[in-house]
Design a protein around this motif. Sequence first.
Motif, PDB file in Angstrom:
ATOM      1  N   UNK A  58      -9.770  13.077  33.576  1.00  0.00           N
ATOM      2  CA  UNK A  58     -10.757  11.980  32.991  1.00  0.00           C
ATOM      3  C   UNK A  58     -10.343  10.724  33.263  1.00  0.00           C
ATOM      4  N   UNK A  59     -11.458  10.042  33.587  1.00  0.00           N
ATOM      5  CA  UNK A  59     -11.090   8.402  33.908  1.00  0.00           C
ATOM      6  C   UNK A  59     -12.069   7.283  32.953  1.00  0.00           C
ATOM      7  N   UNK A  60     -11.661   6.456  32.936  1.00  0.00           N
ATOM      8  CA  UNK A  60     -12.481   5.373  32.299  1.00  0.00           C
ATOM      9  C   UNK A  60     -13.422   5.126  33.439  1.00  0.00           C
ATOM     10  N   UNK A  61     -14.552   4.619  32.838  1.00  0.00           N
ATOM     11  CA  UNK A  61     -15.562   4.267  33.988  1.00  0.00           C
ATOM     12  C   UNK A  61     -15.070   2.698  34.898  1.00  0.00           C
ATOM     13  N   UNK A  62     -14.291   2.027  34.273  1.00  0.00           N
ATOM     14  CA  UNK A  62     -13.842   0.813  34.940  1.00  0.00           C
ATOM     15  C   UNK A  62     -13.028   1.304  36.202  1.00  0.00           C
ATOM     16  N   UNK A  63     -12.566   2.417  36.216  1.00  0.00           N
ATOM     17  CA  UNK A  63     -11.563   2.709  37.286  1.00  0.00           C
ATOM     18  C   UNK A  63     -11.890   4.082  38.059  1.00  0.00           C
TER      19      UNK A  63
END
Length: 126
Positions: A58-63
């Motif tokens: 899972x990733x933050x949208x910013x990365x």
Amino acid sequence: QVQLVESGGGLVQAGGSLRLSCAASGRSFNNYAMGWFRQAPGKEREFVAAISRSGITYYADSVKGRFTISRDSAKNTVNLQTNSLRPEDTAVYYCAAQYVGYTGTVFTTDYDYNNWGQGTQVTVSS
């Protein structure tokens, strides 16, 4: 309990890359969900990426699309490959671990993690 030690931070120009590593010691690394968080000066700690026991990420949208989290169960490490770095990525990056037994649970909020490393500084110059 698991002890975590991060490495790989440093100073890099915008557009560059760094590979952060988190070495875990203790028992049962394979029973932990792992995550990376970061905290910039004057800001709250924020989620970056997480990986389950089975490797679901899972990733933050910013990365998303720039960072990749992975784990190596043979070496008890979790890595964060950071590419196309931006000045706004400047922060102290923390590795976190939470025992999940044999489940596929993974967490994206810092209060769900009980084990933290000391952090590694990433500075991106413009």
